[in-house]
Design an enzyme around this catalytic site. Structure first.
Site, short mmCIF file in Angstrom:
data_model
loop_
_atom_site.label_atom_id
_atom_site.label_comp_id
_atom_site.label_asym_id
_atom_site.label_seq_id
_atom_site.Cartn_x
_atom_site.Cartn_y
_atom_site.Cartn_z
N HIS A 78 0.83 -1.23 0.00
CA HIS A 78 0.00 0.00 0.00
C HIS A 78 0.86 1.27 0.00
O HIS A 78 0.52 2.26 0.63
CB HIS A 78 -0.94 0.03 1.22
CG HIS A 78 -1.94 -1.07 1.23
ND1 HIS A 78 -3.22 -0.91 0.74
CD2 HIS A 78 -1.88 -2.35 1.67
CE1 HIS A 78 -3.90 -2.05 0.89
NE2 HIS A 78 -3.11 -2.94 1.45
N ASN A 104 -10.39 -2.65 2.41
CA ASN A 104 -10.07 -2.63 0.98
C ASN A 104 -11.34 -2.36 0.18
O ASN A 104 -12.44 -2.37 0.74
CB ASN A 104 -9.50 -3.99 0.55
CG ASN A 104 -8.03 -4.16 0.91
OD1 ASN A 104 -7.35 -3.20 1.28
ND2 ASN A 104 -7.55 -5.37 0.81
N HIS A 106 -3.96 0.94 11.97
CA HIS A 106 -3.76 -0.35 12.64
C HIS A 106 -5.13 -0.96 12.94
O HIS A 106 -5.99 -0.31 13.56
CB HIS A 106 -2.99 -0.12 13.95
CG HIS A 106 -2.74 -1.35 14.76
ND1 HIS A 106 -2.80 -2.62 14.22
CD2 HIS A 106 -2.43 -1.51 16.07
CE1 HIS A 106 -2.54 -3.51 15.17
NE2 HIS A 106 -2.32 -2.86 16.30
FE1 HDE Z 1 -2.60 -4.77 5.38
N1 HDE Z 1 -0.79 -4.04 5.85
N2 HDE Z 1 -1.96 -6.62 5.87
N3 HDE Z 1 -4.34 -5.61 4.74
N4 HDE Z 1 -3.24 -3.01 4.82
C1 HDE Z 1 -0.41 -2.76 5.71
O1 HDE Z 1 0.71 -1.51 7.34
C2 HDE Z 1 -0.87 -6.88 6.59
C3 HDE Z 1 -4.69 -6.91 4.77
C4 HDE Z 1 -4.49 -2.67 4.41
O2 HDE Z 1 -3.11 3.50 4.03
C5 HDE Z 1 0.92 -2.46 6.33
O3 HDE Z 1 1.05 0.66 7.75
C6 HDE Z 1 -0.81 -8.27 6.92
C7 HDE Z 1 -6.09 -7.08 4.54
C8 HDE Z 1 -4.53 -1.28 4.05
O4 HDE Z 1 -1.51 3.27 5.50
C9 HDE Z 1 1.31 -3.81 6.96
C10 HDE Z 1 -1.91 -8.82 6.33
C11 HDE Z 1 -6.56 -5.82 4.35
C12 HDE Z 1 -3.25 -0.80 4.27
C13 HDE Z 1 0.14 -4.68 6.56
C14 HDE Z 1 -2.63 -7.79 5.68
C15 HDE Z 1 -5.47 -4.91 4.48
C16 HDE Z 1 -2.48 -1.90 4.76
C17 HDE Z 1 1.91 -1.81 5.42
C18 HDE Z 1 -2.32 -10.28 6.32
C19 HDE Z 1 -8.00 -5.40 4.06
C20 HDE Z 1 -2.76 0.60 4.01
C21 HDE Z 1 2.01 -0.38 5.86
C22 HDE Z 1 -2.48 -10.84 7.59
C23 HDE Z 1 -8.92 -5.64 5.14
C24 HDE Z 1 -2.96 1.47 5.20
C25 HDE Z 1 1.22 -0.30 7.05
C26 HDE Z 1 -2.49 2.85 4.89
C27 HDE Z 1 -1.14 -1.78 5.13
C28 HDE Z 1 0.09 -5.96 6.95
C29 HDE Z 1 -3.79 -8.02 4.93
C30 HDE Z 1 -5.64 -3.51 4.33
C31 HDE Z 1 2.64 -4.37 6.56
C32 HDE Z 1 0.27 -8.96 7.71
C33 HDE Z 1 -6.87 -8.40 4.53
C34 HDE Z 1 -5.74 -0.51 3.52
O5 HDE Z 1 1.38 -3.72 8.35
#
Ligand code: HDE
Length: 742
Positions: free
Chosen positions: A84, A157, A348
């Protein structure tokens, strides 16, 4: 102390009754009317020359001003988000329609009079910070609510499911989709071997693959997409009763997408297309709006579905559990500073408030760890909550201390609990005073690394999605798969993917195969699912091919979305010297009254001269734009203008491209003759070019002598439909496959 009275107004309007806006003001800097200073507040006298030994001599180490400036510059970059990275943000507010007290004690959902400030960040997933907005990808839709009880982040999402069921597979998924490690190709694209290799071995991704191969992955605008919390959460009311809840965002402008061919062109013409669209809409006062939706499932009904509520690869079809619209989100202010706000915002999933709690969805459980962890490296330490955009409006009192860049000055000599020296303050809050109490879910289980059997059906909902699409949408999905798999070099990966698709629907697999020139394998070597622990028999984790009658969920098709507004749409008027300025003005007025904008696109910049001799300002020259950047095209009358357009290759291309992309096209007077000589004319049914009758055929509207008012009305209706999809069958039909099984 200021140099003089500010000569320019402050750059962005402040929102006086928005508490977060006022809070951010404490850290805002406004340079108008001020002297240039160092970071120590020292006024700078010469910002053009470094300190030297003589005019032509070496620079001196003593030049603390030079060193400060260069040092700061050297450290300007922070790591981009691992996923992202590419995002766009905006401020706004949220208001609930009526009290949700029966379902949740969350304070921001109690009182319709309360406006909760929010910051929203939209993003793509795979690309780097500078990548194109129009990549085929999931869009992040992350909302930070600054509630009176602390921040609540709904980190969702624009698609309601995910690729994987367990967080432990996330690094694998992301490694597979990111540019390949040996050559860092391709940027912001899933159309490559490693992604499809992984997916072809992970049938649990098949439902999500339907979504990302659909047009949902190439939105027309960030303002025209849905949002989903994906996981099942819990709502807890003040009596402690828990219910399951799924979160939705429903855009009031409807859900609309561009075509893949357009996406490719937009990525070149304007890679910031979505970012610009969001920014401009807010600047123009076209505030994007979404209704907040919830689906509620009583605890006793947890097991009544044929899928598991904890499985993030499944949705609860809206036809089974309706989405109740309980409030509205409005984005009404652009950030002052991209880095300070959009880049530094830290979301978060674990930022919740009393009344909202988690479930055991194994994807969500992993996320609960990941988000804080990633901020530590990205934002440089444990104090990122003090960055203004992340700082809650609710006060912070605890015994956490120190660390890099600590802003808070904690008074007193007590930094532990319990203590007697500080009267044991800050005190723990009883639940009645807003203390967060985790939901006491009863669990009696053995510790195990295993996937629940209730997670094993991977194809039923994928088939539901595919069959709920309109024929046009199905065609786009098939073409997307043909494109993506067409970019895969390894034949076994393509074949394995075709096999997986055939588990969802034979027809789908065969059509994709026809485009690839590959046969659909009837069986494959090894298990269909390779996401299997070492000591588990693959047979125990095989999902059965979907063979039944698919459940049709009309809510899944964009064909059924809002189609009665052209609010904020951008229409091009193709005009050259001599264009009928009366018609142009009438069309502009009609479109503006309907909430849209008409932009004059001409062979050159500056201005053109209308038929009455008036100068008409040009918004864009044909060199700087393309029709993919607009929703529709209008060509006014005027003989000289039409004649010069007909000699302008770019003008012809402009109309023909809009035609290919099924956009509404209107033309009047000689403008109608002009469009008739392009590809558009081949399909027009109007025999009598002189008649006053109105041509209205598959989104092409107008006539040699058709009255402008009638043309405008029909044009507005056609634009509101977003596209004339019935035209597509003629322009780029999907070929039916012949025998494509081997
Ligand atoms: Fe994320 N995801 N994600 N994700 N995610 C990040 O956090 C992660 C997942 C989502 O505009 C990271 O600050 C794991 C689902 C958005 O700043 C990180 C898993 C969904 C954003 C991270 C998922 C999301 C992130 C990277 C699987 C939809 C952007 C930077 C277990 C419900 C937020 C950050 C923004 C961002 C980890 C799966 C949505 C690495 C480990 C499912 C919208 O922490």
């Amino acid at each position: 102390m200021s140099k003089q009275k500010p000569t320019r107004p402050i750059s962005r309007p402040r929102v006086k009754d928005d508490p977060k806006s006022l809070d951010l003001d404490k850290n805002s800097e406004e340079a108008a009317g001020q002297f240039l200073t160092s970071n120590q507040g020292l006024r700078i006298n010469d910002d053009q020359n470094s300190l030297k030994l003589g005019e032509r001599g070496p620079s001196l180490l003593e030049d603390f001003i030079l060193r400060e400036k260069i040092t700061h510059f050297d450290h300007e970059r922070i790591p981009e988000r691992i996923v992202h990275a590419r995002g766009s943000g905006a401020h706004g507010s949220f208001q609930v329609y009526e009290s949700m007290a029966a379902l949740t004690r969350a304070s921001f959902l109690q009182d319709p009079a309360v406006q909760t400030p929010v910051f929203v960040r939209f993003s793509t997933v795979a690309g780097s910070r500078g990548s194109s907005d129009l990549a085929r990808d999931v869009r992040g839709f992350a909302v930070k609510f600054y509630t009176g009880e602390g921040n609540f982040d709904l980190v969702g999402n624009n698609m309601p499911v995910f690729f994987i069921q367990d967080a432990v597979k996330f690094p694998d998924l992301i490694h597979a989709v990111k540019p390949e490690p040996h050559n860092e190709i391709p940027q912001a694209a899933s159309a490559h071997d490693t992604f499809w290799d992984f997916i072809s071995l992970m049938p649990e991704s098949m439902h999500m693959i339907m979504w990302v191969m659909s047009d949902r992955a190439i939105p027309r605008s960030l303002r025209m997409m849905e949002g989903f919390g994906i996981h099942t959460f819990r709502f807890i009311n003040s009596k402690g009763k828990s219910r399951f809840v799924k979160f939705h965002w429903k855009p009031l402008l409807g859900i609309h997408s561009v075509l893949w061919d357009e996406a490719l062109r937009i990525s070149g013409c304007d890679p910031d297309f979505h970012r610009r669209d969001l920014w401009e809409a807010i600047e123009n006062g076209d505030f994007p709006e979404w209704e907040f939706g919830i689906q509620i499932v009583e605890e006793k009904d947890e097991h009544k579905f044929d899928f598991d509520l904890l499985d993030p690869t499944k949705i609860i079809p809206e036809e089974l559990v309706p989405v109740q619209r309980i409030g509205k989100l409005t984005l009404n202010r652009n950030p002052d500073n991209f880095f300070a706000e959009t880049e530094q915002v830290a979301f978060h999933v674990g930022h919740v408030v009393p009344g909202i709690d988690f479930t055991n969805d194994p994807l969500m459980q992993g996320r609960l760890f990941s988000y804080t962890d990633t901020q530590l490296i990205r934002l440089g330490g444990p104090n990122f909550h003090e960055i203004p955009i992340n700082r809650p409006l609710a006060p912070i009192h605890n015994h956490q201390r120190d660390g890099f860049m600590r802003q808070m000055i904690n008074r007193g000599h007590v930094s532990y609990e319990p203590n007697s020296l500080g009267n044991n303050d800050p005190a723990q809050a009883p639940a009645r005073d807003g203390g967060f109490v985790s939901y006491a879910e009863r669990i009696d289980a053995a510790k195990t690394r295993a996937r629940s059997k209730s997670f094993v059906d991977h194809f039923t909902q994928a088939a539901m999605f595919f069959h709920s699409q309109s024929p046009t949408e199905q065609g786009h999905l098939i073409n997307a798969l043909r494109f993506e798999l067409g970019k895969v070099a390894a034949q076994p990966i393509r074949e394995r993917m075709l096999y997986q698709l055939s588990q969802v629907d034979d027809g789908l697999a065969e059509k994709v195969a026809a485009g690839l020139g590959v046969k659909v394998p009837v069986k494959i070597d090894g298990p269909g699912n390779m996401s299997i622990p070492a000591d588990v028999n693959p047979k125990d984790l095989q999902s059965k091919k979907f063979t039944g009658k698919p459940f049709i969920s009309p809510a899944l098709s964009m064909a059924n979305t809002v189609k009665d507004t052209i609010q904020s749409r951008k229409i091009a008027a193709l005009a050259a010297d001599g264009c009928d300025d009366g018609e142009l003005a009438a069309m502009k007025k009609a479109l503006m009254n309907a909430g849209a904008q008409l932009k004059v696109v001409s062979p050159h910049g500056g201005s053109i001269t209308g038929s009455s001799g008036k100068a008409i300002p040009v918004d864009f020259s044909l060199l700087t734009v393309a029709s993919v950047l607009f929703d529709a095209v209008y060509v006014p009358g005027g003989d000289a203008h039409a004649a010069s357009l007909s000699h302008e290759m770019k003008a012809i291309e402009f109309v023909e491209e809009a035609y290919k992309h099924c956009k509404a096209i209107a033309a009047t007077g000689a403008g109608f003759d002009f469009i008739k000589m392009t590809r558009v004319g081949e399909d027009l049914e109007d025999g009598d070019a002189k008649s006053k009758s109105l041509v209205n055929h598959q989104g092409v509207i107008g006539g040699r002598s058709a009255p402008i008012a009638k043309v405008a009305t029909a044009f507005i209706e056609a634009i509101a439909k977003h596209r004339a999809w019935d035209r597509e069958q003629k322009v780029s039909p999907i070929k039916e496959p012949e025998n494509n099984r081997k």
